[in-house]
Structure formats: C-alpha cells, structure tokens
Design a protein around this motif. Structure first.
Motif, PDB file in Angstrom:
ATOM      1  N   UNK A   1      32.660  45.906  48.444  1.00 53.00           N
ATOM      2  CA  UNK A   1      31.459  45.291  47.877  1.00 53.00           C
ATOM      3  C   UNK A   1      31.801  44.755  46.486  1.00 53.00           C
ATOM      4  N   UNK A   2      30.960  43.883  45.971  1.00 57.01           N
ATOM      5  CA  UNK A   2      31.162  43.371  44.618  1.00 57.01           C
ATOM      6  C   UNK A   2      30.852  44.475  43.610  1.00 57.01           C
ATOM      7  N   UNK A   3      31.316  44.291  42.386  1.00 56.89           N
ATOM      8  CA  UNK A   3      31.046  45.292  41.361  1.00 56.89           C
ATOM      9  C   UNK A   3      31.365  44.755  39.985  1.00 56.89           C
ATOM     10  N   UNK A   4      31.486  45.679  39.042  1.00 61.43           N
ATOM     11  CA  UNK A   4      31.883  45.298  37.679  1.00 61.43           C
ATOM     12  C   UNK A   4      32.999  46.237  37.253  1.00 61.43           C
ATOM     13  N   UNK A   5      33.890  45.740  36.407  1.00 62.50           N
ATOM     14  CA  UNK A   5      34.990  46.583  35.963  1.00 62.50           C
ATOM     15  C   UNK A   5      34.937  46.711  34.441  1.00 62.50           C
ATOM     16  N   UNK A   6      35.019  47.942  33.987  1.00 61.27           N
ATOM     17  CA  UNK A   6      34.917  48.219  32.554  1.00 61.27           C
ATOM     18  C   UNK A   6      36.206  47.768  31.876  1.00 61.27           C
TER      19      UNK A   6
END
Lengths: 344, 330
Positions: free
Chosen positions: B64-69
């Motif tokens: 799935x899509x996400x965000x990376x810190x």
C-alpha cells in the motif's frame, strides 16, 4: 518493389498501437516474399527471419514499428462518441479529421465540435481540447450502441497521396516508412549474399512505450540491432539544429543510445557507396525502439537510421520516397558485409 | 467476505515493507495450495496445480502507499516524504500508523495562503513525543493511513483497497475454486506502488502462458468527475487500456465471453492515468498475453477508498468462470 505502392498499402491500413492486426497482415504479405520463416509473437510483433549463409549463426535485428497513433472510444453520449488518445496525439490536428471507428464493423466518422459562431471569446483563443471533441458516425444512438463499445479503436482515414517530385504524404509514415525501408532492404538482400541471420521485425506498440521492441528483442536475443524510425524533417518554423533534411538521405544517429563502431561502419559504407546520409545527434533517450533494444538481456550494440519526415504525428506526414530506398539500400549493404562485430 | 476484507485492509504493509501483510496472506492461503514460496523481492507466490492446462499468473499487489520519515527534529516532530502516490491534500487532518503501532497526527505549519494545498515541506507528523530521544519513530520508519473498515450497505470504505481488495478476490478464488484445468500461480506482489517492481521479477520467475492482474480502477460516477464510463456497483471492469498498457485482445475477449455466458455484470475500462502489475507482466521475457480485472473504486489513494461489495463478489465469479474454460485467449 514500387516504393510508393508499398508505402501506400502500409500507410492506409489501420493499426493503432495495441491492435496492429490490420497493418500486420500487409507486413506479413510483403515479408513473406523474401524471408525463410515468419511468425507473430504474443504482443503482435511480426518477425521475419532471412537465414544467412553462416558459418556462425549470428543474428542482426532490424526493427521498425508498424503501430500508429490513434484514438479509442471512451464513452458513448447521445449517439456521439467520446474518445481518448492512444500515443502522442496533438489536440490541434483533431477537429475536422475523417476517421474509422473499428466497432463490430468499420464505421466512417468525423471528429467534430461546436461551430465557431457559438464559441465563447475565451474558447476561440484556444485549441479545442480533446474532451470537447467527439466522433459522429451519423447513426442514431441505439445503432451506435449496438455497433460500438467502450475500448474500440479509432484510426485516421487519411489517404496516402503522391505529391510533386518524389514526395508523398499520408498518415502513419511514422513508422511505416521504415517498414517500407525494411521491405526494400529484404528485396536487395534476396539478390545478395549475407552471412548473418537477419531478423526483420515490424514492432507493435512503440507509441505506447516501445513495448513490442522490449519483448521481440528478448525473444530474438540479437548480436546487433538497427532500429529504423523517422526524424524531424525541415520545414518552416524549425531551425537546422532541430531537423534533418528531407530528400538528403537517412540520418545515422549519434549519441549514448548508439554503439560507436556500429555507427561508424554504417557511415563508412554510406560514404563508399555514395549513398547520401546525414548525421543526427541525440544526446539522451532516443524515444525509439533502439532505446529498448539496447538494454535487452546483457545489452545489444544498437544503431538508429532516421528517415526525414515532415509534420510528424499528423495525418499528413510528408517524406521523400528516395530516402526510404536509400535507407533500404544502406541496410542491405551493411548486412551483406557483416562478418565480425565489433570489427578488428 | 467482509471480515476477510477487513483483515486485509487494516493490516500494515507499505511498499517495500510487506512482512506483516504477507504473513496474514500466507495464513489465509496455506492449506489451499500445493506450493508456497517467497521470492527475493518478497512476492508471495502460491501454486495450485491443475491438470496439465496452461500456466496462469494471477497477480494482486499487497503493498500500500505510505509515507517515510526522513527527519526527526529536537522536539520530536517528524518530517516525511511520500512512498508511492500520496498527495498532500489527502493528508490534512489525517492520521498515520507505524509498524510498531504508534499513531501520528499530520500537522500543518502556519501557511502564507490558506487557500492553497500545502506542499510536503509544510507538513509534519506529531506522535506526541516530547523530544527526539523520546520519539518512538525513527528516520526510515514508514507510516500508512490509519483507518478501520466500514461496511455501509453494499458499499465498503477503507484505506488500501488499492490493492487489498484484489488480494481478497484472489484469496476468495482459492477458497471457491474446485478442480481446475490450469496451474494457477497466485501472486501477492510487492512494490507495485513504486513501479510494478514485484510483478517484474515474479513474472520473470514464473514465465506464465497468460497473466491476469486484479486491481482497482477509477470511476466516473462522482460529482464533476472526469469522464469515464465506469461506475460503482455495475460489475467488475475488464480493462481495455490504461496509461501504460493495452490488454491482450484475446484475453480481454475471453474475459468478456466468460462474463456474458454466465450472466455476470461487467464494464469495459479505458483508464487515462495509472496502470497495474499487468503492464509489467505483459513485457516479461518474450511477451505474455495479459489482461486485467478491475474493481471500480472511488477516492483511490486516499484514506477513504470506496468499493461496492457486489463488484468484488462478481469479480470472483468472473475469474471462476474464466478459469473454467480450456482456452484462456480467443
């Protein structure tokens, strides 16, 4: 061969990227005259093999794409057909075109929009975008719905015409002019000796992102490859730096996409045989099948010949028939001299 | 079926970090297949042997899509970038969760013009930490949308229907399919959202005779939506074209025939933007005849994607009907 007749047959056949069956039949008929084996792969590439005399069985792949840009039915609205584009379509050329809608049967149609009298001042300043255009096939809604479905292809209906001198104009010269050059090359080769196996490939789906070239190159696993495509011909409004000259022979491309020794050999042969040629510098991705073939498997030394073409991606693409013949001749002589590559 | 879908959408599994969702899928399909393996990229490949028919690859992506810190400041606020097609306007007022269960709120800096959608550099994540040291999330950690599934009549709302709904279809297919002529390679692919990367390697490894991807597609049935002849609840869509591929005409026709002969509602899909694993499968080796069954989905790549359960069930029926035929292309 009669270059114009072959070009005309190829040009007028329908074959939008993803559904090349109309044109691939014609290609197969032409290739069949000269090749030992002929097949069509899972993506619709037409692959002809003309066997060499050996002794080694090294392979050269010649690639020219037979697909053309076109349209596809996206929705039927009150009997009019909305469409999306397949490949790099310029909205400027759509309004007023004659097309064929490939439904249950081929339906002639025209691309229309509002009359200019009824445009707002704002709309008049702009090219009518494709989502405000539609195809009218002249049938009532129920009949359109019975014959046409979402996803049906629409091709341009332009005829191939002979202009003055050795010039011709028509649709899909990008890249069927190069397919004609392949046929011309095969005809020459049938009168010449060549050691290498020659795979003449009319590729599919180039306009969708070089997709036919990817799989056909993998399947053939060539030792060398030459792509043949069209280059921007000189006309008004373009600088010399952006163009090559129509009627002055094929351009031999230079740049990272092309193997230097292969390129130099082509230049040497053109010079020796006094075949007019030009140089085209392409500093990055060439956007041609050569780009895909070069990185197939472990890598393939690849070159590109460009046939000068005016008015690219319109139904009135214009070129010199001599440039097609010179391209075929240069390819044939290159192949007949092939022994080792790279040369020592 | 809804519980199956709930488990799949609510499980954590961003592109490149699919361990958890892979474990969930493995538990769902083991016992129903003859072989099960994970390849070097993390694709979960399940083989259900047939009776000497064709090799069929059925792919749904589990990532799935996400965000990376990418930065944690001294006060414990996180800066981040997109992993896959995440857009800032879907993030305002939203929550993300990390693999360790920590939930963060998306905050926005003071904006010069509040009528514009802020760019990523104006957004941050607040996990309630008081300092960098105290922050339970580190650089490189990946967050995904935090949302439970909601079933409202026939409509389902959740994050990550793209493409856990495709995974659900394939799991359900394995439950319902009896004897099948063909060897079915059910592949839950990784990294689709980063450019179809799992499909590239798994298709190369399997070298199937036919490929089918099951994924979501946009609809044209919402207010002022760009024109598109696909609507929620009108059946699974058989793809003709998207931005990257044109389906194999023979596979497409065989899918249409299967739907029509079995009275399964279907739609035809011409999608202007986006693509699926099928675009990669098609270009494998010497080329693979490949098609796509799409689940119509509103609000793709937002935390609240919406599908219609009937479309999902009909997609399973369509696959069952298609695979019951000896000839998979026309």
């Amino acid at each position: 061969m009669n270059t114009f007749e072959v070009l005309k047959k190829l040009s007028e056949a329908p074959g939008v990227a993803g559904n090349e069956s109309g044109v691939s039949q014609i290609v197969a008929e032409e290739f069949k005259k000269y090749v030992d084996e002929l097949r069509t792969d899972a993506l619709g590439n037409v692959i002809g093999l003309k066997k060499g005399t050996g002794p080694s069985s090294r392979r050269i792949m010649l690639a020219a794409h037979m697909d053309e840009i076109g349209l596809m039915v996206s929705e039927i609205e009150k009997g009019f057909i909305r469409f999306t584009t397949v490949g790099g379509i310029d909205d400027r050329i759509l309004l007023g075109q004659e097309v064929i809608v490939h439904g249950l049967k081929p339906l002639p149609g025209i691309i229309a929009s509002k009359p200019p009298h009824l445009l707002s001042p704002e709309e008049r300043k702009k090219v009518t975008p494709k989502d405000q255009l539609f195809v009218d096939v002249g049938l009532p809604e129920e009949e359109v719905k019975a014959l046409v479905r979402v996803g049906d292809f629409i091709s341009f209906a332009a005829k191939c015409v002979r202009l003055q001198g050795d010039m011709a104009s028509g649709k899909a010269f990008d890249d069927r002019a190069s397919v004609a050059a392949l046929v011309c090359c095969l005809e020459h080769l049938s009168q010449m000796k060549h050691r290498w196996d020659v795979y003449a490939v009319a590729t599919s789906q180039e306009e969708m992102g070089l997709r036919g070239a990817v799989v056909s190159a993998y399947g053939i696993a060539p030792d060398l490859a030459i792509a043949i495509d069209v280059g921007f011909g000189d006309s008004l409004g373009l600088s010399d730096a952006e163009t090559i000259k129509v009627g002055k022979g094929p351009a031999i491309a230079i740049g990272p996409n092309f193997h230097p020794a292969l390129r130099e050999t082509l230049v040497k042969i053109a010079q020796e045989l006094e075949i007019p040629y030009q140089t085209e510098a392409i500093p990055g991705p060439s956007g041609t099948d050569a780009w895909a073939i070069q990185v197939s498997r472990e890598g393939v030394p690849t070159a590109l010949l460009s046939i000068p073409l005016r008015y690219m991606h319109t139904p009135v693409e214009t070129l010199s028939l001599k440039d097609i013949e010179r391209t075929g001749l240069l390819l044939a002589h290159f192949i007949s001299r092939l022994e080792k590559f790279p040369p020592e | 079926m809804i519980e199956l879908i709930r488990t799949l959408t609510e499980t954590y599994g961003p592109a490149g970090n699919e361990t958890r969702i892979r474990q969930v899928l493995r538990d769902m399909v083991k016992g129903k297949v003859d072989e099960l393996k994970v390849d070097a990229l993390g694709n979960l490949i399940a083989l259900r042997k047939g009776k000497g028919g064709r090799k069929v690859m059925l792919a749904a992506h589990m990532d799935e899509i996400g965000i990376v810190v990418n930065y944690v400041d001294e006060k414990g606020f996180l800066r981040f970038s997109a992993l896959g097609g995440v857009f800032p306007h879907t993030l305002l007022g939203n929550r993300v969760e990390f693999e360790n269960g920590v939930v963060g709120v998306i905050g926005v800096e003071k904006l010069e013009s509040p009528d514009k959608v802020p760019t990523f550099d104006k957004l941050y994540i607040d996990v309630g930490a008081e300092s960098r040291e105290d922050c339970p999330v580190k650089v490189g950690d990946i967050g995904v949308f935090s949302r439970p599934l909601i079933a409202q009549g026939q409509r389902l709302i959740a994050k990550a229907f793209d493409d856990r709904i495709g995974c659900a279809v394939l799991v359900k297919l394995l439950e319902e399919i009896g004897d099948c002529e063909h060897d079915l390679y059910i592949v839950f692919t990784v990294q689709e959202e980063l450019g179809l990367r799992g499909a590239v390697t798994s298709a190369y490894g399997i070298a199937p005779d036919v490929g089918i991807a099951v994924d979501v597609t946009r609809t044209g049935d919402t207010p002022e939506a760009p024109k598109m002849a696909v609507a929620l609840g009108k059946g699974p869509a058989v793809k003709v074209k998207d931005a990257r591929m044109i389906s194999h005409p023979g596979v497409r026709q065989a899918l249409i025939r299967a739907a029509e002969q079995n009275g399964i509602p279907y739609q035809l899909e011409v999608l202007e933007g986006g693509t699926t694993d099928a675009a990669a499968i098609q270009l494998t080796r010497e080329g693979i005849p490949t098609g796509v069954i799409s689940i119509p989905c509103r609000y793709i790549h937002t935390p609240s994607e919406m599908v219609d359960l009937r479309d999902v069930e009909n997609a399973v029926r369509l696959l069952l009907a298609y695979l019951s035929s000896k000839e998979l292309t026309e």
